[in-house]
Scaffold this active site. Structure first.
Site, PDB file in Angstrom:
ATOM      1  N   ASN A   1       0.828  -1.208   0.000  1.00 36.66           N
ATOM      2  CA  ASN A   1       0.000   0.000   0.000  1.00 36.66           C
ATOM      3  C   ASN A   1       0.864   1.261   0.000  1.00 36.66           C
ATOM      4  OD1 ASN A   1      -2.455  -1.369  -0.014  1.00 36.66           O
ATOM      5  ND2 ASN A   1      -2.522  -1.516   2.215  1.00 36.66           N
TER       6      ASN A   1
ATOM      7  N   HIS B   1      -1.626  -7.066   5.645  1.00 34.38           N
ATOM      8  CA  HIS B   1      -2.846  -7.161   6.447  1.00 34.38           C
ATOM      9  C   HIS B   1      -2.584  -7.864   7.777  1.00 34.38           C
ATOM     10  CE1 HIS B   1      -5.706  -6.573   2.752  1.00 34.38           C
ATOM     11  NE2 HIS B   1      -5.005  -5.499   3.062  1.00 34.38           N
TER      12      HIS B   1
ATOM     13  N   TYR C   1      -0.185  -8.877  -2.604  1.00 34.59           N
ATOM     14  CA  TYR C   1       0.411  -7.583  -2.294  1.00 34.59           C
ATOM     15  C   TYR C   1       1.924  -7.580  -2.517  1.00 34.59           C
ATOM     16  CZ  TYR C   1      -3.909  -5.655  -0.384  1.00 34.59           C
ATOM     17  OH  TYR C   1      -5.182  -5.167  -0.246  1.00 34.59           O
TER      18      TYR C   1
END
Length: 803
Positions: A222, A272, A281
């Site tokens: 992210n 996560h 990811y």
């Protein structure tokens, strides 16, 4: 009031030299105009580089696969153009983003996602305009429609006046990136007012404060995506401060972490909080960093300090790619997405490795190119160059490698890798590879979120996946996840207690209260163990895997439950495709191949599935076999999936431990790729394998022909020649050169002290880690270890000389 152009010029100049403007004024400082012009030139060069990274280079649009990819791109863009109908709350009738009740619930997620999809469609149209051979190349109608669409989205929803709703990702990453990519493609056709307005929208939704701390939604992949949003915004809007800020903000991504999200020194990758995610990811992070490194290389903002990131290609990525597929056990909820597979998830990463290699050392780049070429050549089921979803840029990178005769394809390595920070292990041998997926106190049973992966609840229950060079590559790619019985994944032990879809809750990521999960390895062989505790179940078990040259020895013990339901261990569950019917042989007798057949064998010694594998049951086993056709739909496991039914055949081998078992056990040997004759010979060879223990306190084996002894100590004790004073995993390999390796770990991370004794004459200790506080040789080897709790379950290797 200043014009749009003069205001844009002022913003650019102020961003370039705010201090100089404050002190002496931009008009009077010597050389200011030249510096501004030079910076503008550099931004133009960066836009040109990003354009190439989006569109691809050095490919022949008239040659396949590019001709078809370009034609398909044109078809998609033409469809979007023909259905585009701007109105209040939408740009396409099927993508209404106006949320009647804007908040952050699941329904609002769908509305915010439609904003991203709208921008993605505009980007597809922009690419069709820019690319040759699309049938829309240079079309002013397409270009003007894209710009009108950008203006409509900006005036209606994606602007500096709208409060975000739904999923934060849609606003800060999805929409921002797609918008900025399109702005790069059409930069010369946008007015300064338009560019400024689009950039202000990104500034609003992705403020500088997202980089204030490395936490929450600003970590790992992210964080990289957020940096990309802002770097591209800075390049489009020619704001050097934005580019500098976001480039600096990449720095926390590179160092290895010891907890939470990110890459670990052992090659693990977590996102996560507690989900192994290299195939999801982790891939996004690699693609993002790889592209940003390529973009900024040689610029005023070149990315530095990224060697640890480069190292993750060998440490983390390569161990989970086998012959062109990315192992599903590190892709979390991504396995439930229709239109994707373990192969397609690997394809993008393969291209990313080539891109990253351009900024690595010559030795790294050459090694990675040979590795990727091997994957390209060996994927017989879904080769990357036949993947229409790969895109032109990535396809051109892979095609160039494929055509480069100077690069020789590297074979798959022979190795065992333990990822103790994410409860995974991989094992590679000539002709096959395998991997096990476990859950632990810090690693989730599975991930459910956004309505995705509703029935993945047993993927952490000792799921043993495997593939061969010329068999099995289709197993998980061919409609496996919507059709498989989720209680019978290969290798798992599970209660048949029915679980609700999404058991554990949306983003609950439930973790078992189990600490002893991990093992040991010397790099070639391995011992892995899992104290398994079922999800929403009283079922518990101790499971071990011992990884050898041509096989995996699988033991289970202490299997107990009080749910009121049957507990099963699935030895294997082969996806046979739509029409497959390979022969099943049990103890030399070929069984019926008719669908719906089922049978039980009270004392099976071996079984074989033609073209797949052999299975040996030391001491005999109660074996059940089932042939069945199973029908499901992707919507069953993912709310975004299709409702179309799909049917696949399965051949399942399992042991039924009965309802509410107490101290049940199993033992079997998996031989991937073995023929029926080889399987029968292994079953008849009583001296090949010695099971030293298989109970709730210890599990261990010895294979004399390999000089291999390994024991998983769930409790202190003595097994064969090995004693441990505390729970531990011990692996011993006696080598032909008169040396031996003794590898010890503390998977439970609770051993303040540990003594391991090997009752074997040893003359000298040749090497040992700092954790060994005492090593005594003689008629027995006695190793004393200090506090191992801080080692996170990492193997501690000692090398000795035998007499």
């Amino acid at each position: 009031m200043p014009s749009a152009w003069s205001r844009r010029t002022f913003v650019r100049a102020a961003a370039a030299a705010p201090l100089a403007a404050a002190v002496c004024g931009t008009a009077t400082r010597p050389g200011f105009a030249a510096e501004t012009a030079a910076m503008s030139t550099e931004f133009g060069e960066l836009r040109a580089k990003w354009r190439e990274l989006i569109l691809g280079t050095a490919f022949n649009p008239a040659a396949e696969p590019f001709r078809k990819l370009l034609a398909d791109l044109g078809t998609s863009a033409r469809t979007h153009l023909g259905t585009m109908a701007p109105t209040a709350g939408s740009l396409w009738p099927d993508l209404v983003w106006a949320d009647p009740d804007p908040d952050t619930d699941a329904e609002s997620y769908e509305y915010s996602a439609r904003i991203v999809t709208s921008y993605n469609r505009l980007n597809t149209m922009a690419q069709a305009y820019c690319q040759p051979g699309t049938g829309l190349t240079g079309s002013t109608e397409v270009r003007d429609a894209v710009i009108a669409g950008l203006d409509h989205l900006n005036s209606e929803v994606y602007n500096d006046r709208t409060a975000r709703y739904g999923n934060w990702w849609s606003w800060q990453i999805g929409a921002a990136q797609s918008l900025m990519d399109t702005c790069v493609l059409l930069h010369d056709h946008l007015t300064p007012t338009q560019t400024d307005s689009y950039c202000r929208a990104v500034d609003h939704f992705v403020p500088d404060s997202v980089f204030d701390s490395y936490t929450g939604t600003s970590t790992g992949a992210n964080r990289v995506d957020l940096c990309r949003s802002v770097i591209l915004r800075g390049i489009v809007g020619e704001n050097p401060d934005k580019v500098a800020l976001a480039t600096r903000a990449l720095a926390p991504v590179f160092p290895y972490v010891t907890s939470g999200d990110g890459f670990y020194a052992d090659g693990s990758f977590i996102q996560h909080r507690n989900v192994p995610y290299i195939g999801g990811y982790g891939a996004v992070l690699h693609d993002g960093v790889g592209r940003l490194m390529a973009l900024l290389r040689g610029s005023s903002w070149e990315v530095g300090g990224a060697q640890s990131f480069l190292d993750t290609i060998d440490r983390a990525i390569a161990p989970f790619i086998y012959n062109g597929l990315m192992m599903d056990n590190v892709s979390a909820r991504g396995i439930s997405r229709v239109g994707t597979s373990d192969h397609s998830r690997a394809h993008g990463l393969m291209a990313t490795i080539l891109l990253v290699g351009q900024g690595a050392t010559a030795e790294e780049n050459a090694r990675w190119r040979a590795m990727v070429k091997g994957w390209l050549r060996r994927d017989y089921y879904y080769p990357a160059l036949s993947d229409p979803g790969l895109g032109l840029a990535r396809t051109s990178l892979l095609q160039t490698l494929q055509d480069d005769d100077s690069v020789k394809a590297a074979p798959e390595p022979v190795e065992h890798r333990l990822f103790h920070n994410m409860a995974r292990a991989t094992h590679r041998r000539p002709g096959w590879a395998a991997s096990v997926s476990m859950a632990a106190k810090n690693i989730a049973h599975y991930e459910f979120g956004n309505g995705e992966n509703a029935r993945g609840y047993h993927t952490g229950a000792g799921w043993l996946s495997w593939w061969g060079d010329d068999f099995g590559l289709e197993h998980y790619a061919d409609e496996f996840w919507p059709t498989v019985d989720p209680y019978r994944l290969p290798g798992i032990t599970a209660s048949r207690k029915p679980l609700p879809d999404g058991a554990g809750g949306n983003w609950g990521q439930p973790c078992p209260d189990a600490t002893w999960v991990g093992g040991t390895t010397n790099g070639r062989f391995g011992a892995t163990g899992q104290h398994l505790k079922g999800l929403m179940s009283t079922m518990s078990a101790h499971k071990s895997w011992f990884w050898l040259e041509d096989s995996v020895v699988c033991l289970g013990a202490g299997i107990s439950s009080s749910d009121g339901f049957t507990v099963e261990t699935t030895i294997d569950n082969r996806n046979l495709g739509a029409k497959g019917a390979p022969a099943l042989t049990v103890d030399g007798t070929v069984q019926p191949s008719v669908q719906g057949w089922t049978a039980g064998f009270e004392d099976a010694r071996w079984a074989h599935i033609a073209g797949q594998a052999g299975y040996v049951f030391p001491g005999g086993a109660g074996l059940r076999a089932v042939r069945e056709e199973r029908t499901g739909a992707w919507r069953d496991i993912n709310t975004n999936g299709t409702t179309a039914p799909v049917t696949r055949r399965y051949l399942t081998l399992f042991t039924d431990h009965g309802t509410d078992p107490t101290d049940a056990s199993y033992a079997y040997v998996l031989l991937p790729g073995a023929g029926a004759d080889a399987t029968a010979r292994r079953a008849a060879d009583k001296g090949w394998l010695r099971i030293l223990a298989n109970d709730r306190e210890q599990q261990g084996i010895r294979v004399p022909g390999l000089g291999f002894t390994a024991v998983n100590f769930w409790a202190p004790g003595t097994v064969g020649p090995v004693t441990a004073s505390a729970p531990a995993s011990v692996l011993i390999r006696e080598n032909r050169d008169g040396t031996a390796t003794v590898v010890v770990s503390d998977p439970a991370r609770q051993a303040a002290t540990l003594e391991v004794v090997w009752n074997r004459t040893v003359s000298a200790v040749l090497s040992k880690p700092p954790t060994v506080t005492s090593a005594r040789t003689g008629s027995a080897l006695r190793l004393a270890f200090g506090d191992l709790t801080g080692q996170a379950g990492a193997p501690q290797k000692v090398t000795v000389r035998l007499t």
